[in-house]
Design an enzyme around this catalytic site. Structure first.
Site, mmCIF file in Angstrom:
data_model
loop_
_atom_site.group_PDB
_atom_site.id
_atom_site.type_symbol
_atom_site.label_atom_id
_atom_site.label_comp_id
_atom_site.label_asym_id
_atom_site.label_seq_id
_atom_site.Cartn_x
_atom_site.Cartn_y
_atom_site.Cartn_z
ATOM 1 N N PHE A 158 50.410 112.629 61.060
ATOM 2 C CA PHE A 158 51.210 112.536 59.653
ATOM 3 C C PHE A 158 50.463 113.208 58.551
ATOM 4 O O PHE A 158 50.801 113.932 57.823
ATOM 5 C CB PHE A 158 51.718 111.527 59.361
ATOM 6 C CG PHE A 158 52.882 111.879 58.413
ATOM 7 C CD1 PHE A 158 54.136 112.621 58.791
ATOM 8 C CD2 PHE A 158 52.886 111.053 57.160
ATOM 9 C CE1 PHE A 158 55.163 112.643 57.642
ATOM 10 C CE2 PHE A 158 53.876 110.973 56.066
ATOM 11 C CZ PHE A 158 54.940 112.119 56.376
ATOM 12 N N TYR A 159 49.142 112.685 58.667
ATOM 13 C CA TYR A 159 48.151 113.062 57.469
ATOM 14 C C TYR A 159 48.213 114.746 57.356
ATOM 15 O O TYR A 159 48.199 115.717 56.549
ATOM 16 C CB TYR A 159 46.952 112.545 57.822
ATOM 17 C CG TYR A 159 45.798 113.183 57.172
ATOM 18 C CD1 TYR A 159 45.625 113.334 55.498
ATOM 19 C CD2 TYR A 159 44.532 113.824 57.702
ATOM 20 C CE1 TYR A 159 44.905 113.975 55.117
ATOM 21 C CE2 TYR A 159 43.529 114.635 57.079
ATOM 22 C CZ TYR A 159 43.768 114.619 55.603
ATOM 23 O OH TYR A 159 42.608 115.092 55.220
ATOM 24 N N GLY A 160 47.778 115.210 58.862
ATOM 25 C CA GLY A 160 47.678 116.641 58.961
ATOM 26 C C GLY A 160 48.917 117.467 58.744
ATOM 27 O O GLY A 160 48.928 118.658 57.869
ATOM 28 N N THR A 162 51.173 116.611 56.252
ATOM 29 C CA THR A 162 51.464 116.426 54.717
ATOM 30 C C THR A 162 50.597 117.647 54.297
ATOM 31 O O THR A 162 50.894 118.190 53.530
ATOM 32 C CB THR A 162 50.966 115.256 54.113
ATOM 33 O OG1 THR A 162 49.848 114.772 54.420
ATOM 34 C CG2 THR A 162 52.091 114.242 54.530
ATOM 35 N N LYS A 163 49.501 117.844 54.875
ATOM 36 C CA LYS A 163 48.301 118.753 54.240
ATOM 37 C C LYS A 163 48.837 120.173 54.610
ATOM 38 O O LYS A 163 48.710 121.035 53.693
ATOM 39 C CB LYS A 163 46.898 118.684 54.916
ATOM 40 C CG LYS A 163 46.224 117.523 54.301
ATOM 41 C CD LYS A 163 45.804 117.610 53.004
ATOM 42 C CE LYS A 163 45.069 116.519 52.470
ATOM 43 N NZ LYS A 163 44.527 117.157 50.918
#
Length: 343
Positions: A158-160, A162-163
């Protein structure tokens, strides 16, 4: 490519963070005026963040604003009072593993906070907007090395995700408002003043304390490790290379990620050399002069097996390639760690 030197005012988000601290130090050493903006969250030790800001505040050309990116009123006031020529957006919620535990914080910081940055860049018509992305946007892309022109639509964290959302948002703003925008994708940054949630910090801390280190996927991983000083230098040089909207797609050279419809470009910043995780562990052991005990674990959810940056675009744009070997970089971190923690 033609370059334009920066002699103006630089607004950096995330100057109490690992990368922002190093970039701000470099710019201040060049005599530039810098305002830093940071929220001092407790994702990791806020005291480490405050110590970074304290170091920067020794320079009269640096001033700091402590507030959250999500606080639109505070952020706008900070930018509007400074009227920057360049904005470098490094702040955000980092970490692949933490995004499993607190996904909403990634939406608030990375998406909503970045929207506030885009609005500020539009309002002030900055000469160049530079925004941190991550190698995590490549996700399940199996082609190696990762190229900026690769399709990157299969994020596994999910980090990737959002980026990648921020990359898409920034492209639309570059197109609509003619904001020269460079997205840089970082690859596993390490070095002095590093984050406690990163592998190098955890490894050194555990080995010196006699604890086993956690080795995911039983060590069958590789990473393109990038020394923070090299990364800061690359970002500094990219500041001088704002993208220009091409007249047509035919004007874009092979290998260039320049958008055909906007002054927008994506640039990888990495060492350009994948290192097996167990070789990285050996470099740490050599630097601390002590063997590690391995706690072998399965693959972590949301993580990827390998990363490898294709960095020829960075070299074409800036003439720069990372200079620091893994052994040199790890040794510099260990020296800093021992000094900072008196170990």
């Amino acid at each position: 490519m033609e370059r334009s030197g920066v002699n103006g005012k630089i607004f950096i988000t995330g100057t109490a963070g690992f990368i922002g601290f190093h970039l701000a130090t470099l710019l201040l050493d060049e005599g530039l005026e810098v305002v830093g903006y940071d929220g001092m969250t407790d994702y990791y030790d806020p005291q480490l963040k405050r110590r970074r800001h304290q170091n920067l505040l020794q320079n009269a050309r640096f001033s700091a604003v402590e507030a959250m990116l999500e606080d639109r009123q505070a952020f706008d006031a900070a930018v509007d009072s400074f009227v920057p020529d360049v904005i470098v957006h490094l702040a955000g919620q980092a970490g692949v593993r933490y995004s499993l535990e607190a996904p909403e914080s990634y939406v608030q910081s990375n998406v909503i906070g970045s929207f506030h940055v885009l609005e500020a860049a539009r309002r002030h018509a900055v000469r160049h907007l530079l925004i941190a992305s991550t190698s995590s946007v490549y996700g399940a892309n199996g082609a190696m090395p990762f190229r900026e022109t690769d399709k990157a639509d299969l994020q596994v964290s999910f980090y990737g995700a959002t980026k990648k959302a921020v990359e898409a948002m920034a492209h639309s703003y570059a197109h609509l408002w003619d904001i020269p925008t460079t997205m840089f994708r970082f690859f596993t940054v390490y070095g002095p003043w590093g984050r406690p949630d990163m592998a190098l910090f955890k490894f050194v801390d555990a080995i010196l304390a006699g604890r086993p280190i956690d080795v995911y996927n039983e060590g069958m991983l590789s990473r393109d490790f990038t020394y923070v000083g090299d990364l800061a230098r690359a970002v500094r040089l990219l500041i001088d290379v704002p993208p220009v909207r091409p007249l047509s797609a035919n004007d874009i050279k092979d290998g260039d990620s320049l958008s055909p419809v906007a002054p927008y470009r994506v640039v990888n910043i990495g060492a350009g050399q994948p290192v097996p995780l167990l070789d990285f562990v050996k470099a740490v052991e050599n630097a601390v002069r002590k063997r590690a005990q391995h706690n072998l674990l399965p693959m972590q959810s949301g993580d990827v097996v390998n990363t490898w940056a294709e960095c020829s675009l960075l070299a074409k744009l800036t003439g720069y390639q990372p200079q620091t070997s893994l052994d040199q970089g790890v040794a510099k971190f260990v020296t800093w760690y021992r000094g900072y923690y008196a170990r």
